[in-house]
Write a protein that holds these residues in place. Structure first.
Motif, PDB file in Angstrom:
ATOM      1  N   UNK A   2       1.114  -1.437  -0.168  1.00  0.00           N
ATOM      2  CA  UNK A   2      -0.066  -0.223   0.035  1.00  0.00           C
ATOM      3  C   UNK A   2       0.720   1.440   0.304  1.00  0.00           C
ATOM      4  N   UNK A   3       1.089   2.446  -0.957  1.00  0.00           N
ATOM      5  CA  UNK A   3       2.024   3.022  -1.266  1.00  0.00           C
ATOM      6  C   UNK A   3       0.784   4.464  -1.402  1.00  0.00           C
ATOM      7  N   UNK A   4       1.192   5.193  -0.329  1.00  0.00           N
ATOM      8  CA  UNK A   4       0.635   6.691  -1.028  1.00  0.00           C
ATOM      9  C   UNK A   4       2.023   7.790  -1.492  1.00  0.00           C
ATOM     10  N   UNK A   5       1.132   8.037  -2.619  1.00  0.00           N
ATOM     11  CA  UNK A   5       2.247   9.197  -3.946  1.00  0.00           C
ATOM     12  C   UNK A   5       1.265  10.515  -3.699  1.00  0.00           C
ATOM     13  N   UNK A   6       2.078  11.188  -2.786  1.00  0.00           N
ATOM     14  CA  UNK A   6       1.382  13.028  -3.410  1.00  0.00           C
ATOM     15  C   UNK A   6       1.843  14.055  -4.113  1.00  0.00           C
ATOM     16  N   UNK A   7       0.999  14.393  -4.835  1.00  0.00           N
ATOM     17  CA  UNK A   7       1.280  15.028  -6.271  1.00  0.00           C
ATOM     18  C   UNK A   7       1.312  14.282  -7.417  1.00  0.00           C
ATOM     19  N   UNK A   8       0.048  13.696  -7.376  1.00  0.00           N
ATOM     20  CA  UNK A   8       0.640  12.218  -7.947  1.00  0.00           C
ATOM     21  C   UNK A   8      -0.791  12.864  -9.618  1.00  0.00           C
ATOM     22  N   UNK A  80       5.143   5.667   1.592  1.00  0.00           N
ATOM     23  CA  UNK A  80       5.100   7.032   1.554  1.00  0.00           C
ATOM     24  C   UNK A  80       6.466   7.923   0.865  1.00  0.00           C
ATOM     25  N   UNK A  81       5.647   8.757  -0.900  1.00  0.00           N
ATOM     26  CA  UNK A  81       6.365   8.849  -1.500  1.00  0.00           C
ATOM     27  C   UNK A  81       5.716  10.344  -1.188  1.00  0.00           C
ATOM     28  N   UNK A  82       6.929  11.089  -0.672  1.00  0.00           N
ATOM     29  CA  UNK A  82       6.672  12.810  -1.175  1.00  0.00           C
ATOM     30  C   UNK A  82       7.149  13.404  -2.096  1.00  0.00           C
ATOM     31  N   UNK A  83       6.008  12.906  -3.057  1.00  0.00           N
ATOM     32  CA  UNK A  83       6.361  14.119  -4.478  1.00  0.00           C
ATOM     33  C   UNK A  83       5.940  15.465  -4.185  1.00  0.00           C
ATOM     34  N   UNK A  84       5.154  15.875  -4.029  1.00  0.00           N
ATOM     35  CA  UNK A  84       4.027  17.207  -4.304  1.00  0.00           C
ATOM     36  C   UNK A  84       4.900  18.304  -4.396  1.00  0.00           C
ATOM     37  N   UNK A  85       5.287  18.697  -4.896  1.00  0.00           N
ATOM     38  CA  UNK A  85       6.705  20.133  -4.647  1.00  0.00           C
ATOM     39  C   UNK A  85       5.910  21.384  -5.846  1.00  0.00           C
ATOM     40  N   UNK A  86       6.013  22.675  -6.126  1.00  0.00           N
ATOM     41  CA  UNK A  86       6.568  23.840  -7.021  1.00  0.00           C
ATOM     42  C   UNK A  86       7.561  24.063  -6.989  1.00  0.00           C
TER      43      UNK A  86
END
Length: 236
Positions: A2-8, A80-86
Motif C-alpha cells: 500500500x503506497x501513498x504518492x503525493x502530487x500524483x 510514503x512517496x513525498x513528491x508534491x512540489x512547486x
C-alpha cells in the motif's frame, strides 16, 4: 504494498503512480488538480488498485482528511512517496528582490508539506514490514555543491527538506523505517505550470529511475544520502 504518492496528478508523480500500479501495488494517489483528468482515466484501468485521494500538502486540514480517507481502505501503509512540489520561481523575478509571500508558499509546500505527510501518516506504517519513506528532493538543496545564484526559494526549500529527512532518519531508523532521499534529474515536466520541452529526461524515463530506487531493498540503510537518478551521491 500500500503506497501513498503525493502530487500524483501529473508529471513525475503520475509517472511513478503508473509504474507502481503496473507492478501490482495498491496506490493512494494524492490529487491536487481536480480539473486534471489523467488520474480519472487511469482509474478506469485500475479500478480496484487505484484510490484517488484529494490532497494539498500545503494544508494540514487537507492532509488529515487524506489520512481519514486512506484509513477507510486500509489500516497499514507500507510506503510514503513525498513528491508534491512547486518550482518556486516567478516569471520576471529579479535577483535580490525576492517575493517573500511566494517564498513562504514554496517553503510551505516543498518543505512543510513533507513534514505534514510524515507526522500525520507515519503511525499508519508501524504495522508494515517495509516502513519506507521516499522524498523527491533536488541537488539544488545541496549546500556544499551549490552553484546557482538565483531561485532562492526553491533551493532553500529543498535544503530545508533535506535537513528534515536527515533528522527523521536519525529519529526513526531504529524503529525500522527506511528512507530514500532522491534527486530525479532535469525532467521535461510541469514544474513551471505547463509541460516543458527542456530537460534531460522524459517523465516516463524519470519515473522508471525513481521507482527502481524507491523499491530497491539492497540500499545501505546505515547511511542517508541524496541519491541522483544517474547514480551520483550528493553531499548535503
Amino acid at each position: 504494498m500500500n503506497i501513498l504518492v503525493s502530487g500524483a496528478d501529473r508529471g513525475l508523480g503520475l509517472g511513478v503512480t503508473k509504474l507502481l500500479l503496473d507492478k501490482g501495488h495498491m496506490v493512494f494517489a494524492g490529487r491536487f488538480l481536480k480539473t486534471w483528468d489523467e488520474l480519472d482515466e487511469l482509474k478506469k484501468l485500475y479500478e480496484d488498485q487505484l484510490q484517488l485521494i484529494d490532497l494539498d500538502v500545503g494544508s494540514e486540514e487537507s492532509v488529515r482528511r487524506a489520512r481519514a480517507a486512506v484509513g477507510k481502505v486500509t489500516d497499514c501503509l507500507d510506503m510514503l512517496v513525498s513528491n508534491a512540489g512547486i518550482n518556486g520561481k516567478l516569471d520576471g523575478e529579479v535577483i535580490m528582490e525576492s517575493n517573500y509571500e511566494y517564498m513562504m508558499r514554496t517553503y510551505n509546500v516543498n518543505s512543510l508539506g513533507a513534514v505534514r505527510l510524515v507526522e500525520i501518516f507515519y503511525q499508519m506504517m508501524k504495522e508494515s514490514d517495509q516502513r519506507r519513506m521516499c522524498f523527491v528532493s533536488s541537488e539544488a538543496g545541496s549546500i556544499t555543491q551549490a552553484w546557482r545564484n538565483d531561485n532562492f526559494s526553491y533551493c532553500m526549500s529543498k535544503a530545508a527538506l533535506n535537513m528534515y529527512v536527515r533528522l527523521i532518519y536519525n529519529r526513526l531508523k531504529s524503529e525500522g523505517y527506511s528512507f530514500r532521499l532522491y534527486h530525479p534529474g532535469w525532467i521535461r515536466s510541469y514544474m513551471s505550470g505547463e509541460l516543458s520541452g527542456q530537460g534531460n529526461l522524459s517523465i516516463e524515463e524519470a519515473a522508471e529511475y525513481a521507482v527502481n530506487y524507491f523499491l530497491d531493498d539492497t540500499v545501505d540503510e546505515s547511511e542517508l544520502i541524496l541519491y541522483g537518478y544517474d547514480g551520483e551521491k550528493f553531499k548535503f
